[in-house]
Write an enzyme that holds these catalytic residues in place. Sequence first.
Site, mmCIF file in Angstrom:
data_model
loop_
_atom_site.group_PDB
_atom_site.id
_atom_site.type_symbol
_atom_site.label_atom_id
_atom_site.label_comp_id
_atom_site.label_asym_id
_atom_site.label_seq_id
_atom_site.Cartn_x
_atom_site.Cartn_y
_atom_site.Cartn_z
ATOM 1 N N SER A 121 2.281 -1.605 -33.533
ATOM 2 C CA SER A 121 1.226 -2.394 -32.945
ATOM 3 C C SER A 121 0.386 -0.618 -31.980
ATOM 4 C CB SER A 121 2.270 -3.318 -31.691
ATOM 5 O OG SER A 121 2.605 -3.518 -31.851
ATOM 6 N N ASP A 165 -4.485 -8.561 -25.295
ATOM 7 C CA ASP A 165 -3.694 -7.348 -25.113
ATOM 8 C C ASP A 165 -4.506 -6.651 -26.290
ATOM 9 O OD1 ASP A 165 -1.322 -7.208 -26.246
ATOM 10 O OD2 ASP A 165 -1.520 -8.115 -28.360
ATOM 11 N N HIS A 220 0.514 -5.099 -24.781
ATOM 12 C CA HIS A 220 1.888 -5.545 -25.182
ATOM 13 C C HIS A 220 2.955 -3.862 -25.393
ATOM 14 C CE1 HIS A 220 1.597 -5.631 -29.388
ATOM 15 N NE2 HIS A 220 2.692 -5.093 -28.767
#
Length: 313
Positions: free
Chosen positions: A258, A182, A152
Amino acid sequence: QDPYQNQQACGQYARQGYAQGYYGTPPQPVPEPARPEPSPARINRALLITAIVAFAAILGFSVYCMVRDLSRGALGSGGNTGVQITIGTQKKPEVAENYKDETGRYTVEGIAQAVRPSIVEIYTYGKVDSLVIGSGSGIIISEDGYIVTNEHVLEGATSYVVYLDDDSTYPAKLVGRDAKTDIAVLKIDAAELTVAVLGDSDETVLGEEVVAIGNPAALSGTLTNGIVSGLNRKIRSDSTGYEMTCIQTNAAISPGNSGGALVNMFGQVVGITSSKYVSSSYEGLGFAITINEALPIIEELIQNGYISGRYRI
């Protein structure tokens, strides 16, 4: 002449009269009485009185100054009280250069030295190259430039730029991505990079100390520490509904973290942090995809560029 009509004449006649004896014996000046010499007792008494008065004046002034300064201090008015104060700083004491304890575990400072160079910052760009649309983190997994991150982080981007720990920059190309898990892999043209050591996340224990390394809010190389708060958490992706096995931690994980690393105190990456699994409604609930679950996905993306066995209409 009438002697009373002329004052000068009167004075002259009077002086002549006294001189000729008309008025009798002229008046003699009264001698001034002799001033008595002060006695030693009187001198001592005067000195004592003077000393008492001077002492009382000095004491009164001192008491006044003390009360004034105390009242100023009580009111917080500040000012120079006449006290000389020296304020200084101290240097850190010398510590061991290896940043490890007797068990072989790193300190947090040691983690920063050993692992931080393996964590990169990723900026993503849209169709207009000069427009940054997002940023995140990545982990160097090979000396020749393979980098793993969250899928993402790359969402909606057409080009990518990687910043290393030494502030050098490289354009990156997409090797493969898998939205379901992901996980994504990038590649930069570089050599002799500092590679992260991947650990065995199955060995992670509850309560173990961990450190998260990433770039939240574009603050490069940020470290946050905490413990393993939970194991084998089945966390469902918001976009795909696919469950991944995650490590729960209270180390702060924010957008920008992330794709970064969750590291144990041996300097081993045991998870890939993902803000996608963090709700803003809660505090102290961070999650990282276990490295054991992510590793097969990473290897297949490098080999094939995609995950085989996935079909869609």
